[in-house]
Scaffold this motif. Structure first.
Motif, PDB file in Angstrom:
ATOM      1  N   GLU A  80       0.834  -1.212   0.000  1.00 45.47           N
ATOM      2  CA  GLU A  80       0.000   0.000   0.000  1.00 45.47           C
ATOM      3  C   GLU A  80       0.862   1.252   0.000  1.00 45.47           C
ATOM      4  OE1 GLU A  80      -3.252   0.260   2.804  1.00 45.47           O
ATOM      5  OE2 GLU A  80      -3.597  -1.908   2.672  1.00 45.47           O
ATOM      6  N   ILE A  81       1.974   1.210   0.732  1.00 50.09           N
ATOM      7  CA  ILE A  81       2.891   2.350   0.741  1.00 50.09           C
ATOM      8  C   ILE A  81       3.459   2.553  -0.667  1.00 50.09           C
ATOM      9  CG2 ILE A  81       5.040   3.281   1.695  1.00 50.09           C
ATOM     10  CD1 ILE A  81       2.755   3.014   3.795  1.00 50.09           C
ATOM     11  N   CYS A  82       3.899   1.466  -1.297  1.00 52.42           N
ATOM     12  CA  CYS A  82       4.447   1.548  -2.659  1.00 52.42           C
ATOM     13  C   CYS A  82       3.404   2.078  -3.634  1.00 52.42           C
ATOM     14  CB  CYS A  82       4.966   0.189  -3.107  1.00 52.42           C
ATOM     15  SG  CYS A  82       6.457  -0.332  -2.220  1.00 52.42           S
ATOM     16  N   ALA A  83       2.157   1.657  -3.486  1.00 56.31           N
ATOM     17  CA  ALA A  83       1.085   2.140  -4.357  1.00 56.31           C
ATOM     18  C   ALA A  83       0.867   3.642  -4.169  1.00 56.31           C
ATOM     19  CB  ALA A  83      -0.207   1.370  -4.091  1.00 56.31           C
ATOM     20  N   SER A  84       0.931   4.114  -2.929  1.00 51.18           N
ATOM     21  CA  SER A  84       0.775   5.545  -2.667  1.00 51.18           C
ATOM     22  C   SER A  84       1.941   6.336  -3.257  1.00 51.18           C
ATOM     23  CB  SER A  84       0.668   5.815  -1.167  1.00 51.18           C
ATOM     24  OG  SER A  84       0.521   7.203  -0.928  1.00 51.18           O
ATOM     25  N   LEU A  85       3.143   5.805  -3.124  1.00 52.46           N
ATOM     26  CA  LEU A  85       4.304   6.470  -3.720  1.00 52.46           C
ATOM     27  C   LEU A  85       4.119   6.594  -5.228  1.00 52.46           C
ATOM     28  CD1 LEU A  85       7.176   4.699  -1.730  1.00 52.46           C
ATOM     29  CD2 LEU A  85       6.356   7.050  -1.421  1.00 52.46           C
ATOM     30  N   GLU A  86       3.761   5.487  -5.874  1.00 55.13           N
ATOM     31  CA  GLU A  86       3.573   5.492  -7.327  1.00 55.13           C
ATOM     32  C   GLU A  86       2.459   6.453  -7.741  1.00 55.13           C
ATOM     33  OE1 GLU A  86       2.552   2.481 -11.027  1.00 55.13           O
ATOM     34  OE2 GLU A  86       3.139   1.628  -9.111  1.00 55.13           O
TER      35      GLU A  86
END
Length: 126
Positions: A80-86
């Motif tokens: 979820e963190i990676c998705a928010s970054l992207e």
């Protein structure tokens, strides 16, 4: 003797830009209190945000934007963190990669904030 970290200070070029980044990307809450530093709240900790040239006393000997390197523990899955970054156009510099934190093995991603501070967000093995 020490139980944990209550807060730390980031010296930044722009309080507004920094706060907007951490609110948008990581869901922090901004708190503005008269005559006190702006704060970014997350979990049971906070980051006090000082604008370069307008810092509060006492302070670091040489407060400089872009000199921080810190690790935050994720409250949600690292995916979820990676998705928010992207979704927010934030480039991941390294990761996900396995690291060893204070509590043992964890998976981490590294990225830069608007002042080029190195931010690591980690998820401990469950």
């Amino acid at each position: 003797m020490i139980a944990g970290i209550d807060h730390f200070v980031l010296t930044v070029r722009s309080v507004d830009d920094t706060c907007a980044f951490y609110q948008r990307v990581l869901g922090f809450k901004r708190v503005d209190t008269p005559n006190l530093p702006t704060a970014l709240l997350f979990g049971t900790q906070k980051i006090n945000v000082h604008e370069a040239g307008h810092t509060f006393e006492p302070k670091a000997k040489t407060p400089t934007p872009g000199s921080a390197d810190f690790c935050l523990v994720a409250a949600r899955p690292l995916g979820e963190i990676c998705a928010s970054l992207e979704a927010n156009g934030v480039a991941v510099e390294v990761g996900p990669v396995e690291r060893i934190g204070a509590r043992g093995p964890m998976m981490s991603v590294y990225f830069r904030d608007p002042d080029d501070n190195l931010v690591e967000v980690s998820e401990y093995s469950r």
